[in-house]
Scaffold this motif. Sequence first.
Motif, short mmCIF file in Angstrom:
data_model
loop_
_atom_site.label_atom_id
_atom_site.label_comp_id
_atom_site.label_asym_id
_atom_site.label_seq_id
_atom_site.Cartn_x
_atom_site.Cartn_y
_atom_site.Cartn_z
N LEU A 145 0.80 -1.28 -0.10
CA LEU A 145 0.15 -0.08 -0.04
C LEU A 145 0.84 1.29 0.12
O LEU A 145 0.39 2.44 -0.47
N GLY A 146 2.05 1.31 0.56
CA GLY A 146 2.91 2.31 0.63
C GLY A 146 3.63 2.33 -0.88
O GLY A 146 4.64 3.50 -0.97
N PHE A 194 -5.52 3.30 -4.23
CA PHE A 194 -5.52 4.56 -4.26
C PHE A 194 -5.71 5.27 -2.89
O PHE A 194 -6.76 4.76 -2.26
N ALA A 195 -4.99 6.26 -2.51
CA ALA A 195 -5.05 6.64 -1.16
C ALA A 195 -6.16 7.99 -1.16
O ALA A 195 -5.85 8.97 -1.99
N THR A 249 -9.40 14.18 -5.67
CA THR A 249 -8.43 13.47 -5.40
C THR A 249 -7.83 12.58 -6.28
O THR A 249 -6.30 12.75 -6.25
N LEU A 250 -8.39 12.16 -7.14
CA LEU A 250 -7.86 11.07 -8.12
C LEU A 250 -7.77 11.51 -9.55
O LEU A 250 -7.40 10.79 -10.38
N MET A 292 -9.26 1.28 -2.76
CA MET A 292 -9.03 2.59 -2.27
C MET A 292 -8.63 2.47 -0.49
O MET A 292 -8.88 1.12 -0.02
N SER A 293 -7.73 3.22 0.10
CA SER A 293 -7.48 3.39 1.37
C SER A 293 -7.50 4.51 1.62
O SER A 293 -7.50 5.72 1.01
N PHE A 294 -7.57 4.97 3.17
CA PHE A 294 -7.95 6.29 3.60
C PHE A 294 -6.51 6.41 4.46
O PHE A 294 -6.00 5.72 5.31
N THR A 295 -6.16 7.75 4.35
CA THR A 295 -4.75 8.01 4.91
C THR A 295 -5.17 9.51 5.77
O THR A 295 -6.14 10.19 5.47
#
Length: 269
Positions: free
Chosen positions: A40-41, A94-95, A107-108, A248-251
Amino acid sequence: MRLVRTPSTGPGAANESGRPERLRSERARRLADRIRQDVLGGRFAAGALPDEHHLVTEYGASRNAVREALRLLAAEGLLVRRPGFGTRVAAQKFAHSLDRLAGLAETLNHRGGITNEVRSLTWQAAAPDVARRLDVDPGTTVLYLERLRTLDGEPLSVDCSHLTADIGAELVTMDLGSRDVFELIELIVGMPLGVSEVAVHAVNAESDVADVLGLAARDAVFTVDRLTRLADGRPVDLETLHIRGDRMSFTSVLHRSPGPGAPPSHSVG
């Protein structure tokens, strides 16, 4: 006196006999957490992971632990493993930052083409829970908007919004196919939005949501509950977003503040 150890038959016996297997499972799970963080990073941005031999060295783990960790990550949909082709990231995640109020397209937009398919656009009488959160009387007319969001043609989320009538009356005349609702609301009111109250839940997709998002029934999705207010505090947009958990991931960047009972800070004069 000689002590004779006898096999345990109490409640702890099963735990002791299963301890090695439990330790193996825990090691694999912890290793899966580390590999997931790296995926994810963006560490494996090219899509392919090194072979098992390199992963053993890289993470200081046994080959069995590596294999089980990769199996766990494949089962959750993050990785794809194929004989002869190795291990690859199944789909790019995508974060989406929770540090600022931003729409999905905002965002994207640099990651591909975002499109919106309007699935429903209707005037409704506000149910009691919707009315309470939008600070209107139950039965008040509100606009219901449901859109399927895609990124480069791949389903990403189903967004369901209830909007106050004054915002909705303008919104229905605007381009809902390619623009974020946040952007359109700001055009309508002539000023930036204020704040949003957000809650994120991990849930199993219901069959209708799964069908629209191209998932199997009961696959994991993020459900985001978001109430957005104007700069003066008035709530205008109540949303429920169903977002594919594999895309998707949330940061966020969090700053620690003193909690109850924390010692006072001392400044140097």
